[in-house]
Write a protein that holds these residues in place. Structure first.
Motif, PDB file in Angstrom:
ATOM      1  N   SER A 327    -140.814  65.512 -44.249  1.00 53.30           N
ATOM      2  CA  SER A 327    -140.796  65.574 -45.717  1.00 53.30           C
ATOM      3  C   SER A 327    -142.005  64.884 -46.343  1.00 53.30           C
ATOM      4  CB  SER A 327    -139.511  64.939 -46.252  1.00 53.30           C
ATOM      5  OG  SER A 327    -139.408  63.581 -45.828  1.00 53.30           O
ATOM      6  N   ALA A 328    -142.571  63.911 -45.643  1.00 51.89           N
ATOM      7  CA  ALA A 328    -143.727  63.193 -46.185  1.00 51.89           C
ATOM      8  C   ALA A 328    -145.054  63.837 -45.813  1.00 51.89           C
ATOM      9  CB  ALA A 328    -143.716  61.744 -45.704  1.00 51.89           C
ATOM     10  N   ASP A 329    -145.057  64.688 -44.789  1.00 50.99           N
ATOM     11  CA  ASP A 329    -146.291  65.324 -44.330  1.00 50.99           C
ATOM     12  C   ASP A 329    -145.938  66.674 -43.701  1.00 50.99           C
ATOM     13  OD1 ASP A 329    -148.668  66.148 -43.237  1.00 50.99           O
ATOM     14  OD2 ASP A 329    -149.112  64.267 -42.203  1.00 50.99           O
ATOM     15  N   PRO A 330    -146.124  67.764 -44.431  1.00 51.14           N
ATOM     16  CA  PRO A 330    -145.742  69.086 -43.921  1.00 51.14           C
ATOM     17  C   PRO A 330    -146.552  69.541 -42.717  1.00 51.14           C
ATOM     18  CG  PRO A 330    -146.968  69.288 -45.978  1.00 51.14           C
ATOM     19  CD  PRO A 330    -146.679  67.844 -45.800  1.00 51.14           C
ATOM     20  N   ASN A 331    -147.615  68.819 -42.387  1.00 45.37           N
ATOM     21  CA  ASN A 331    -148.392  69.153 -41.190  1.00 45.37           C
ATOM     22  C   ASN A 331    -147.817  68.509 -39.926  1.00 45.37           C
ATOM     23  OD1 ASN A 331    -150.452  70.681 -42.533  1.00 45.37           O
ATOM     24  ND2 ASN A 331    -151.275  68.748 -43.308  1.00 45.37           N
ATOM     25  N   ARG A 332    -146.751  67.760 -40.068  1.00 48.48           N
ATOM     26  CA  ARG A 332    -146.098  67.111 -38.939  1.00 48.48           C
ATOM     27  C   ARG A 332    -144.641  67.554 -38.873  1.00 48.48           C
ATOM     28  NH1 ARG A 332    -150.678  66.609 -38.350  1.00 48.48           N
ATOM     29  NH2 ARG A 332    -151.964  64.711 -38.404  1.00 48.48           N
ATOM     30  N   VAL A 333    -144.052  67.382 -37.693  1.00 46.23           N
ATOM     31  CA  VAL A 333    -142.631  67.683 -37.526  1.00 46.23           C
ATOM     32  C   VAL A 333    -141.936  66.453 -36.966  1.00 46.23           C
ATOM     33  CG1 VAL A 333    -142.977  70.163 -37.201  1.00 46.23           C
ATOM     34  CG2 VAL A 333    -142.990  68.655 -35.202  1.00 46.23           C
ATOM     35  N   VAL A 334    -140.632  66.391 -37.186  1.00 46.12           N
ATOM     36  CA  VAL A 334    -139.820  65.294 -36.651  1.00 46.12           C
ATOM     37  C   VAL A 334    -138.633  65.902 -35.913  1.00 46.12           C
ATOM     38  CG1 VAL A 334    -140.497  63.601 -38.383  1.00 46.12           C
ATOM     39  CG2 VAL A 334    -138.553  65.111 -38.830  1.00 46.12           C
ATOM     40  N   PRO A 335    -138.183  65.256 -34.830  1.00 42.71           N
ATOM     41  CA  PRO A 335    -137.039  65.790 -34.087  1.00 42.71           C
ATOM     42  C   PRO A 335    -135.769  65.785 -34.931  1.00 42.71           C
ATOM     43  CG  PRO A 335    -138.257  64.171 -32.775  1.00 42.71           C
ATOM     44  CD  PRO A 335    -138.769  64.072 -34.178  1.00 42.71           C
ATOM     45  N   LEU A 336    -134.936  66.785 -34.733  1.00 39.39           N
ATOM     46  CA  LEU A 336    -133.600  66.802 -35.315  1.00 39.39           C
ATOM     47  C   LEU A 336    -132.708  65.979 -34.382  1.00 39.39           C
ATOM     48  CD1 LEU A 336    -133.420  70.582 -36.267  1.00 39.39           C
ATOM     49  CD2 LEU A 336    -133.551  68.662 -37.858  1.00 39.39           C
ATOM     50  N   PRO A 337    -132.199  64.839 -34.829  1.00 40.15           N
ATOM     51  CA  PRO A 337    -131.540  63.902 -33.899  1.00 40.15           C
ATOM     52  C   PRO A 337    -130.351  64.499 -33.146  1.00 40.15           C
ATOM     53  CG  PRO A 337    -132.028  62.823 -35.984  1.00 40.15           C
ATOM     54  CD  PRO A 337    -132.304  64.279 -36.186  1.00 40.15           C
ATOM     55  N   ALA A 338    -129.407  65.093 -33.862  1.00 41.31           N
ATOM     56  CA  ALA A 338    -128.202  65.597 -33.199  1.00 41.31           C
ATOM     57  C   ALA A 338    -128.534  66.726 -32.229  1.00 41.31           C
ATOM     58  CB  ALA A 338    -127.187  66.069 -34.238  1.00 41.31           C
ATOM     59  N   GLN A 339    -129.387  67.644 -32.662  1.00 39.44           N
ATOM     60  CA  GLN A 339    -129.743  68.771 -31.805  1.00 39.44           C
ATOM     61  C   GLN A 339    -130.560  68.318 -30.595  1.00 39.44           C
ATOM     62  OE1 GLN A 339    -129.760  68.610 -35.062  1.00 39.44           O
ATOM     63  NE2 GLN A 339    -129.585  70.628 -36.058  1.00 39.44           N
ATOM     64  N   SER A 340    -131.466  67.355 -30.796  1.00 41.62           N
ATOM     65  CA  SER A 340    -132.251  66.844 -29.674  1.00 41.62           C
ATOM     66  C   SER A 340    -131.349  66.186 -28.642  1.00 41.62           C
ATOM     67  CB  SER A 340    -133.303  65.851 -30.171  1.00 41.62           C
ATOM     68  OG  SER A 340    -134.247  66.488 -31.016  1.00 41.62           O
ATOM     69  N   ARG A 341    -130.333  65.460 -29.114  1.00 37.44           N
ATOM     70  CA  ARG A 341    -129.389  64.849 -28.173  1.00 37.44           C
ATOM     71  C   ARG A 341    -128.679  65.915 -27.345  1.00 37.44           C
ATOM     72  NH1 ARG A 341    -128.478  61.122 -32.394  1.00 37.44           N
ATOM     73  NH2 ARG A 341    -126.725  62.365 -33.176  1.00 37.44           N
ATOM     74  N   GLN A 342    -128.358  67.045 -27.975  1.00 35.51           N
ATOM     75  CA  GLN A 342    -127.737  68.137 -27.223  1.00 35.51           C
ATOM     76  C   GLN A 342    -128.636  68.611 -26.079  1.00 35.51           C
ATOM     77  OE1 GLN A 342    -126.547  70.747 -30.797  1.00 35.51           O
ATOM     78  NE2 GLN A 342    -125.060  71.296 -29.230  1.00 35.51           N
ATOM     79  N   VAL A 343    -129.930  68.712 -26.371  1.00 30.20           N
ATOM     80  CA  VAL A 343    -130.880  69.161 -25.347  1.00 30.20           C
ATOM     81  C   VAL A 343    -130.892  68.194 -24.174  1.00 30.20           C
ATOM     82  CG1 VAL A 343    -133.316  69.566 -24.836  1.00 30.20           C
ATOM     83  CG2 VAL A 343    -132.335  70.419 -26.977  1.00 30.20           C
ATOM     84  N   TRP A 344    -131.060  66.910 -24.468  1.00 34.64           N
ATOM     85  CA  TRP A 344    -131.184  65.926 -23.389  1.00 34.64           C
ATOM     86  C   TRP A 344    -129.866  65.743 -22.638  1.00 34.64           C
ATOM     87  CZ3 TRP A 344    -135.760  66.904 -23.584  1.00 34.64           C
ATOM     88  CH2 TRP A 344    -136.592  66.691 -24.681  1.00 34.64           C
TER      89      TRP A 344
END
Length: 373
Positions: A327-344
């Motif tokens: 939200s502070a920099d549209p040129n960057r991305v941040v992990p989605l916490p709940a979904q990332s936990r599902q992956v790991w």
């Protein structure tokens, strides 16, 4: 890198690959058409397995560079999750040193241009490949660079800065902090090594659904079927402006499609009909690689390649880390916490990554998945 013996945790070797002891749940086994697919450097590993036996093993071993990541990281790492499964960090290096200087100047000497976390299940019949966008903002742990200097911890740091500041060990430590999964091995391929591998193979055939033009990556392709030489192949896997929305997320989709095309073509090499070419491919593959020190031999690489041979095409999950635009920099991305936990969690349990983990990710909206096939 397999964990060194520390009492409860001991490394064992099966089929030439270092693995740790313990238990993992196995997914159900289904026999279908075998396809050797892994991340960026998977093709090189298959070539080593095919071309190493009976040839100049000492010469091939001399091509390899090893990094002692165990010594660099010490004991402050996730526990081994043993039982025959393997977890690897595979990087494509964006170094601008030496021959790579032709691609222009960059801040720092190297960046991790491509990052894939590869999980091979305990039964060696399924795998998951998770691409991490280089522009992902993460909390970087404190680590030490290749020269022993301290790299301070940082919040909201770009993922690929870990490699740029601290080299392979810092990249591994960052991934382990993100995932709470110990990386058994590390592999790195650089620009020029990748090009040489493709040229030695005779090019890779891909089909583009539409024209791809990107002067920044020296790419100029019309829609249709092409046999890409090393320079064009490198341009394709590096392109951002030429596909999708111009983001790193679109580029990752193209990279994943190209990896599949590359390894399919490697699998068609006639080991008996053209032994010289096969050796040349093995030579190119080993020259392209930097690995952790425990994997830096043809024997060990061949063992890893054998672990990949039985993986079925429909039992490989190739996904991008679930992210949203910052939200502070549209040129960057941040992990989605709940979904990332599902992956790991799926990787830890030796299970396929559920579709729900990536359904709401910005990576699924990159609109570049159909550009290359």
């Amino acid at each position: 890198m397999a964990h060194e013996s520390t009492g409860e945790q001991a490394a064992t070797r099966r089929g030439g690959v270092l693995r740790a002891t313990g238990r993992r749940r196995r997914p159900p086994s289904r026999r279908r058409r075998a396809l050797r697919v892994t991340a960026w450097s998977g093709a090189a590993l298959v070539l080593v397995a095919a071309g190493g036996a009976g040839y100049a093993w000492h010469a091939l071993n001399g091509n390899l560079s090893g990094v002692d990541i165990n010594a660099a990281l010490g004991g402050d790492r996730p526990d081994d999750r043993p039982g025959g499964s393997l977890d690897l960090l595979v990087l494509g290096s964006d170094s601008r040193d030496g021959d790579n200087a032709a691609y222009g100047a960059d801040e720092g000497t190297a960046r991790s241009d491509t990052a894939m976390i590869v999980h091979i299940a305990a039964d060696h019949r399924s795998a998951s490949v998770v691409s991490v966008p280089r522009d992902t903002l993460v909390d970087r742990p404190q680590c030490r660079g290749a020269d022993g200097s301290a790299v301070p911890a940082a919040e909201r740091a770009m993922f690929n800065e870990s490699y740029a500041l601290g080299g392979p060990a810092c990249a591994v430590k960052t991934v382990e902090a993100m995932t709470d999964i110990r990386m058994d091995h590390y592999l790195e391929v650089d620009f020029t090594g990748f090009k040489k591998l493709i040229d030695t193979l005779g090019g890779v055939e891909v089909t583009t659904s539409r024209a791809v033009h990107d002067p920044s990556s020296r790419l100029d392709l019309e829609a249709g079927t092409h046999t890409l030489g090393g320079e064009q192949a490198l341009g394709l896997v590096r392109t951002r402006k030429g596909v999708g929305d111009g983001s790193d997320l679109g580029r990752i989709q193209v990279q994943q499609a190209f990896v599949k095309a590359l390894v399919k073509q490697v699998g068609d090499v006639d080991a008996l009909g053209n032994p010289k070419k096969l050796y040349d491919l093995a030579d190119a593959g080993t020259s392209a690689l930097t690995t952790d020190s425990e994997l830096a031999s043809v024997d060990r690489l061949a063992g890893l390649a054998r672990a990949l041979k039985g993986i079925d095409a429909d039992r490989i999950d190739m996904v991008t880390l679930p992210v949203e635009y910052d939200s502070a920099d549209p040129n960057r991305v941040v992990p989605l916490p709940a979904q990332s936990r599902q992956v790991w969690q799926a990787i830890k349990a030796d299970k396929p990554i559920p579709a729900s983990a990536t359904a709401d990710s910005a990576a699924t909206e990159a609109e570049a998945g159909d550009v290359v096939r």
